[in-house]
Design a protein around this motif. Sequence first.
Motif, PDB file in Angstrom:
ATOM      1  N   LEU A 106      37.572  23.044  35.039  1.00  8.60           N
ATOM      2  CA  LEU A 106      36.138  23.103  35.307  1.00  8.60           C
ATOM      3  C   LEU A 106      35.367  22.854  34.006  1.00  8.60           C
ATOM      4  N   THR A 112      36.186  28.216  30.698  1.00 10.53           N
ATOM      5  CA  THR A 112      37.627  28.342  30.921  1.00 10.53           C
ATOM      6  C   THR A 112      38.049  29.754  30.551  1.00 10.53           C
ATOM      7  N   ASP A 130      44.991  23.757  28.736  1.00  6.14           N
ATOM      8  CA  ASP A 130      43.608  24.054  28.369  1.00  6.14           C
ATOM      9  C   ASP A 130      43.508  25.559  28.111  1.00  6.14           C
ATOM     10  N   SER A 144      37.973  21.217  27.767  1.00  8.12           N
ATOM     11  CA  SER A 144      38.310  20.882  29.155  1.00  8.12           C
ATOM     12  C   SER A 144      37.943  19.433  29.465  1.00  8.12           C
TER      13      SER A 144
HETATM   14 MG   LIG Z   1      36.846  24.822  29.100  1.00 10.74          MG
END
Ligand SMILES: [Mg+2]
Length: 402
Positions: A36, A44, A64, A23
């Motif tokens: 985040l 995630t 992601d 991320s």
């Molecule tokens: Mg992540």
Amino acid sequence: MESTPRANRLAIAFFGRRNVSKSSLINALTGQEVSLISDVPGSTADPVSKSMELLPIGPITVIDTAGLDDEGELGAQKVRRAKTILNQADLAVLVCDASNPDKSWEAEWLKTMPSRGGRVLVVENKADLAAGSAAQGDWLPVSVPRVRVSAASGEGLELFKDALVALAAQSPAEPSLIAGLFPRNSLFMLVTPQDPQAPKGRLILPQVQVIRDILDHGGLVSMADFADLESQIKSLARRPDLVIVDAQVFGRVAKIIPEDWPITAFSIIMARAKGDLHPLAEGARHIDRLKPGAKVLIAEACTHHAMKNDIARERIPKLLTEKVGGPLNFEVLAGNDFADDLSSCDLIVCCGGCMITRGHFMARMKKAMEARVPMTNFGLTLAHLNGYLDRAMAVFKNDGSA
Ligand SMILES: [Mg+2]
Ligand SMILES: Nc1nc2c(ncn2[C@@H]2O[C@H](COP(=O)(O)OP(=O)(O)OP(=O)(O)O)[C@@H](O)[C@H]2O)c(=O)[nH]1
């Protein structure tokens, strides 16, 4: 750029173990808080997509995903979703932690990549934590490009972008929609009724895409509404090399034009652009072998509010039931993916896939093929049920790439 349909963007999936900084890398690449970030493994959950422009490639979607080593019941669900994205992506970025010398998990994963095209870039992030230690490359096949970056300090980010661009440039060129099958200066006659169902003041996307494809391949376009077609074709200076029509007027146009004029439908061209045309056409012909009680999975790639006379829920089931001559067992599925077990199905009828990439559509075809279930799409089903599939396919007879 935002208006580029997602189906036409290069999809780049970021994957790897939990907490390796997937991320963080996406946020650094996009310059935005897309995902985040936290030092708690498993931050995630669902895949997160972000559209951006990566020059000189153009519009891309970065996705992601959850860590592929996640555990437990919830972890298994996250992993399943991440794998789905990975199978559909055009390119994969395998993120790992430069400061962790144990790369056995990554090495194992890379072994599975060739089976899906092997289009992968390895990014060792957190280079700031590994300063001084040389990158250990013995776990990595030499053919896989690798960059070392630090999302925290920004070090190596430009190299990462360059490596992405280089990998994207190796992508096979988009196959021509249709005109690439013909010599330059070929004449294409498009018949597109601008009736009340057509959007006001513009053409729909497949029509625009086909026109652009013809221009890109040095072809000529002549375009007509259906209403005055009979008199208009008399004013053509020469016989068109191909007539391309909206499916709803195929039968009527086929009656007006001379029998030896090649003709096809926009829906057939789009089916070829999304998937393997010939197996899909075979799937449509398989309808003739269905018996009452057969199970038909109708799969739409996106969720939308079903309208009266909805193609997936009403029109296709009604036409198929009439054709088979008895009730069929329909399951309608809308959204991202097929069920894991397709073995009980006798036929899969997919939507045209206008909202998904070719890679995604092909992943569906592969799954159907592995389960040995014939698959087709709405356009080819309608072509077969209305009796024009063979004529519309004739132009693709020697097209091995389809
Ligand atoms: Mg992540
Ligand atoms: N030192 C250092 N830490 C980093 C760097 N990039 C990310 N981190 C930290 O690594 C931790 C994990 O980052 P995430 O981006 O959330 O990792 P992830 O792979 O998305 O994690 P999951 O979603 O949980 O699988 C966070 O504490 C980040 O601050 C970097 O370049 N250097």
